[in-house]
Design a protein around this motif. Structure first.
Motif, PDB file in Angstrom:
ATOM      1  N   VAL A   1       1.130  -1.669  -0.079  1.00 10.15           N
ATOM      2  CA  VAL A   1      -0.191  -0.384  -0.173  1.00 10.15           C
ATOM      3  C   VAL A   1       0.555   1.526  -0.111  1.00 10.15           C
ATOM      4  O   VAL A   1       2.315   1.149   0.525  1.00 10.15           O
ATOM      5  CB  VAL A   1      -0.723  -0.282   1.152  1.00 10.15           C
ATOM      6  CG1 VAL A   1      -2.008  -1.278   0.994  1.00 10.15           C
ATOM      7  CG2 VAL A   1      -0.378  -0.164   2.285  1.00 10.15           C
TER       8      VAL A   1
ATOM      9  N   ASN B   1      -7.791   3.075  -3.568  1.00 10.55           N
ATOM     10  CA  ASN B   1      -8.138   2.472  -1.993  1.00 10.55           C
ATOM     11  C   ASN B   1      -9.943   3.289  -2.273  1.00 10.55           C
ATOM     12  O   ASN B   1     -10.276   4.581  -2.710  1.00 10.55           O
ATOM     13  CB  ASN B   1      -7.836   2.979  -1.044  1.00 10.55           C
ATOM     14  CG  ASN B   1      -8.213   2.495   0.455  1.00 10.55           C
ATOM     15  OD1 ASN B   1      -8.968   2.026   0.317  1.00 10.55           O
ATOM     16  ND2 ASN B   1      -7.585   2.686   1.406  1.00 10.55           N
TER      17      ASN B   1
ATOM     18  N   GLY C   1      -2.787   0.777  -3.640  1.00 11.21           N
ATOM     19  CA  GLY C   1      -2.787  -0.580  -3.037  1.00 11.21           C
ATOM     20  C   GLY C   1      -2.457  -1.684  -4.323  1.00 11.21           C
ATOM     21  O   GLY C   1      -3.006  -1.658  -5.634  1.00 11.21           O
TER      22      GLY C   1
END
Length: 99
Positions: free
Chosen positions: A7, A44, A58
């Protein structure tokens, strides 16, 4: 097989208009790097805002084996993607585990 989760959190120099370009660059890695079984990437969109902590992008990659995972980092295609993050990356979290 090995799973690789990443991430990304970006700094104030980051332009959100670049999100899709970064996602497409990540998705292209599947065809460029040997040993990748599956790769997904995206922006996200969680509704759990208390858990976001500024991480907006991500990545999930499934590798054939640990050797493929180890070869991924230094691969020129991966390094080209890393160069796109210069000056805009604030933090990154990486988790690798066997599956």
């Amino acid at each position: 097989m090995y799973e690789h989760l990443v991430v990304f959190r970006f700094n104030e120099q980051y332009e959100p208009s670049r999100e899709q370009d970064l996602v497409q660059a990540l998705l292209a890695l599947k065809k460029q790097i040997p040993g990748i079984v599956e790769l997904t990437a995206g922006v996200n969109v969680t509704e759990e805002q208390e858990n976001v902590h500024g991480y907006t992008l991500g990545l999930r990659v499934t590798f054939e084996n640990q050797e493929a995972l180890r070869a991924y980092g230094p691969h020129p295609a991966h390094q080209k993607f890393v160069s796109l993050l210069e000056g805009i990356l604030e933090n990154v979290v990486v988790v690798d585990y066997p599956i």
